[in-house]
Enzyme design. Structure first.
Site, short mmCIF file in Angstrom:
data_model
loop_
_atom_site.label_atom_id
_atom_site.label_comp_id
_atom_site.label_asym_id
_atom_site.label_seq_id
_atom_site.Cartn_x
_atom_site.Cartn_y
_atom_site.Cartn_z
CG HIS A 1 27.76 4.15 -26.76
ND1 HIS A 1 27.05 5.20 -26.19
CD2 HIS A 1 27.46 4.19 -28.08
CE1 HIS A 1 26.36 5.82 -27.14
NE2 HIS A 1 26.59 5.22 -28.28
CG HIS B 1 22.52 5.37 -37.05
ND1 HIS B 1 22.71 6.74 -37.20
CD2 HIS B 1 23.02 5.07 -35.82
CE1 HIS B 1 23.29 7.22 -36.13
NE2 HIS B 1 23.50 6.23 -35.28
#
EC number: 1.11.1.21
Length: 735
Positions: free
Chosen positions: A101, A264
């Protein structure tokens, strides 16, 4: 008497400054909301930086015990803290998300965002909904930052922690380059969107066409909405959003699949209960929270009771181990749509085997179902993504390599050329997205430089042509992601040689002359150096013709890139759609030309005085696009005078708008049209701040000051991408 004292204290008569944005005092912006914002040109003033002026981060980084730092980070991964316990006893997934991020705000449109300045510490990023609970990750890093201090920036530490997290869970990385320098307050130049509410999406028009230069789909998100477009759980529609968003980050389909699937593979999403239990974000939190936000009253407020995205569950049964279980789950089951305990759309596997259940985040003996987001299922139901995902599933080593390369690109894309990278783990390989440039193998003496300048000035090229070409080459530089600039001379190559703003026919003529000169020289000199040297020679001549015998500093050492080293699609985003320094604008935009000028100046790393002196100088040097007369307030084109400012401020003239959007400068007495101008020209007389600079340079006693300041600003732009000069200077100091 006590009441009177209390009343006086409440009035606080000695507090005369506006220190709170919600103050009821009226600011200039309230009175004049359309006022030109020049503050972005001075946002990283030295006054905000606590370091001594001589502090050099690259030199400090060289003193870092890099391997000891990595070992401390590795230990941190499994040292769970009671105040914010690690899921599965491992902080790795949290730090991967933090690093992702930090880097993931980057967009290729203007090069802004990204990890290179550590702005995740500040608003708005520290309080974006998509960054919920990353404040905890930064607090977990604080003891390490405290220990290593100035030798490692927050910006570098964020990314290195992500690398160590991947490695500590068995994942592959291909290296790390340090060199990210922290800023000390928010970057106000970045346009994140016009929305006034979190997760609003007013950035689309037509057939879901995303506003430029934005990449994220909603205000406060890094990428896309994991529940689907605008929260609608449609995997195929989500694929369209994913493709556009990742494209705007410079990623292709293969890199996109690798990043999503690889990211993920680790960790879980958090949506244990209703979002109504979650407190305000860090910037809105009470003072006693000490910068921590999203404090939850649900259950324990942490661990298995954590609420972050609202989606709940792990993707795989092995959330702290690199493997292909993400694809095993994605392709091994059918999925049914449901809502999480927090009310977010997510997908659950139909009749999962017990072996495919995930451990509870706190109790490994307890098994819980895995989940997929709508954006995960996009990798299965979009035909192109599915092909790549199935290939990765069947070829684990290829998947691991693709993820490692995409991760390196994600976390280093905004750092510019490889010469800026620091540390022992910098990959030897050159990547095309780094815009590689061959190293030069020559040096030039002062005598040789003077000889070449004479050849250029006697070549038949005009001052205007020499200045235009040098400016066109150098002014592609973006201080945001350190791309572009004169080094590499990519102005010779596609796509730059064909850009409208560069006047391709005239450019080809100038380049042909430079190539002839290059062939005639007794030693190999790059076209990149010749272009800049030609501009410098022209500026010197223009200054001499104005009566000032000055030298323009020139530093050889630029290389010439090849077409094979140039990603045409990647470089296309550097094409200027407006360049106020050349009085060029491709078409009419909703943003006024003067705002586009300030944006361009900010990307070039210029201050407001530097922007002012460059515009004034370039106008009289005849650097306008296609020799347009607008703003050329002089009868001595090609001579470096302050005529632009003198005539702009002369009250013998009045400024009259025309139907074409151009302004006429008319003699007040006769009505004769003396000159024409654009809004970019007039802003230097209209805006009170810019007018103060214009008045300064128009003064009779500042003509030489104008010339010297122009040269300083010119050299700054010409050398903006010469990170090798900084490196050489650093090496000479440390040798």
């Amino acid at each position: 008497m006590e009441n009177q004292n209390r009343q006086n204290a409440a009035q606080c008569p000695f507090h005369g400054s506006v220190t709170n944005q919600s103050s009821n005092r009226t600011t200039n912006k309230d009175w004049w909301p359309n006022q030109l914002n020049l503050s972005i040109l001075h946002q990283h003033d030295r006054k905000t930086n606590p370091h001594d002026e001589e502090f050099n981060y690259a030199e400090e980084f060289q003193k870092l015990d890099y391997w000891a730092l990595k070992e401390d980070l590795r230990k941190l991964m499994t040292e769970s803290q009671d105040w914010w316990p690690a899921d599965y006893g491992h902080y790795g997934p949290l730090f991967i998300r933090m690093a992702w991020h930090s880097a993931g705000t980057y967009r290729i449109g203007d090069g802004r965002g990204g990890a290179s300045t550590g702005t995740q510490r500040f608003a708005p990023l520290n309080s974006w909904p998509d960054n919920a609970n990353l404040d905890k990750a930064r607090r977990l890093l604080w003891p390490i930052k405290k220990k290593y201090g100035n030798k490692i920036s927050w910006a570098d530490l964020f990314i290195l922690a992500g690398n160590v997290a991947i490695e500590s869970m068995g994942g592959k990385t291909i290296g790390f380059g340090g060199g990210r320098v922290d800023v000390w307050h928010p970057e106000e130049d970045v346009y994140w969107g016009s929305e006034k509410e979190w997760l609003a999406s007013e950035r689309y028009s037509g057939d879901r066409e995303l506003e430029n230069p934005l990449a994220a789909v909603q205000m406060g998100l890094i990428y896309v909405n994991p529940e689907g477009p605008d929260g609608k759980p449609d995997p195929k529609a989500a694929a369209r959003d994913i493709r556009e968003t990742f494209r705007r980050m410079g990623m292709n389909d293969e890199e996109t699949v690798a990043l999503i699937a690889g990211g993920h593979t680790f960790g879980k999403a958090h949506g244990a209960g209703p979002a109504t239990h979650v407190g305000p974000e860090p910037e809105a939190a009470p003072i006693e929270a000490q910068g921590l936000g999203w404090i939850s009253s649900y259950g324990k407020g942490k661990g298995s009771d954590t609420i972050t995205s609202g989606i709940e569950g792990a993707w795989t049964p092995t959330p702290t181990q690199w493997d292909t279980s993400y694809f095993d789950m994605l392709f091994g089951y059918d999925w049914w749509l449901t809502k999480s305990p927090a009310g977010a759309w997510q997908w659950m596997a139909v009749d999962p085997d017990e072996k495919d259940l995930a451990p509870d985040a706190e109790d490994p003996s307890k098994k819980v179902p895995t989940m997929m987001m709508t954006t995960d299922l996009a990798l299965r139901f979009d035909p192109e993504y599915e092909k790549i995902a199935r290939r990765f599933h069947q070829n684990p080593e290829e998947f691991a390599e693709a993820f490692a390369r995409a991760w390196f690109k994600l976390t280093h894309r905004d750092m510019g050329p490889k010469t800026r990278y620091l540390g022992p783990e910098v990959p030897k390989e050159d990547f095309i997205w780094q815009d590689p440039i061959p190293e030069v193998d020559y040096e030039l003496t002062e005598a040789e430089i003077e000889e070449i300048k004479a050849k250029i000035l006697n070549s038949g090229l005009t001052v205007s042509e020499l200045v235009k070409t040098a400016w066109a080459s150098a002014s592609t530089f973006r201080n945001s992601d350190k791309r572009g600039g004169a080094n590499g001379a990519r102005i010779r190559l596609a796509p730059q040689k064909d850009w409208e703003v560069n006047e391709p026919e005239r450019l080809a003529k100038v380049l042909s002359v430079y190539e002839d000169i290059q062939r005639e020289l007794p030693k190999k000199v790059s076209i990149a150096d010749l272009i800049v040297l030609g501009g410098s020679a022209a500026v010197e001549k223009a200054a001499r013709d104005a009566g000032f015998d000055v030298k323009v500093p020139f530093f050889p050492g630029r290389g010439d890139a090849t077409q094979e080293q140039t990603d045409v699609e990647s470089f296309a985003v550097l094409e200027p759609f407006a360049d106020g320094f050349r009085n060029y604008q491709k078409q009419e935009y909703s943003v006024p030309p003067e705002e586009l000028l300030v944006d361009k100046a900010q990307l070039l790393g210029l201050t407001a005085p530097e922007m002012t002196v460059l515009v004034g100088g370039l106008r009289v040097l005849g650097a306008n696009y296609r020799d347009l007369p607008h703003g050329v307030f002089t009868d001595r084109i090609g001579v470096l005078t302050n005529d632009f400012f003198v005539n702009l401020l002369d009250m013998n003239y009045e400024w009259v708008p025309t139907d074409s959007g151009i302004y006429e400068i008319r003699d007040r007495k006769t009505g004769e049209v003396r000159w024409t101008a654009t809004r970019v020209d007039l802003i230097f007389g209209s805006n009170s701040i810019l007018r103060s600079y214009a008045e300064f340079y128009a003064q009779d006693d500042n003509q030489e000051k104008f010339v010297r300041d122009f040269i300083n600003a010119w050299v700054k732009v010409m050398n903006a991408d010469r990170f090798d000069l900084v490196k050489k200077a650093r090496e000479s100091v440390t040798a």
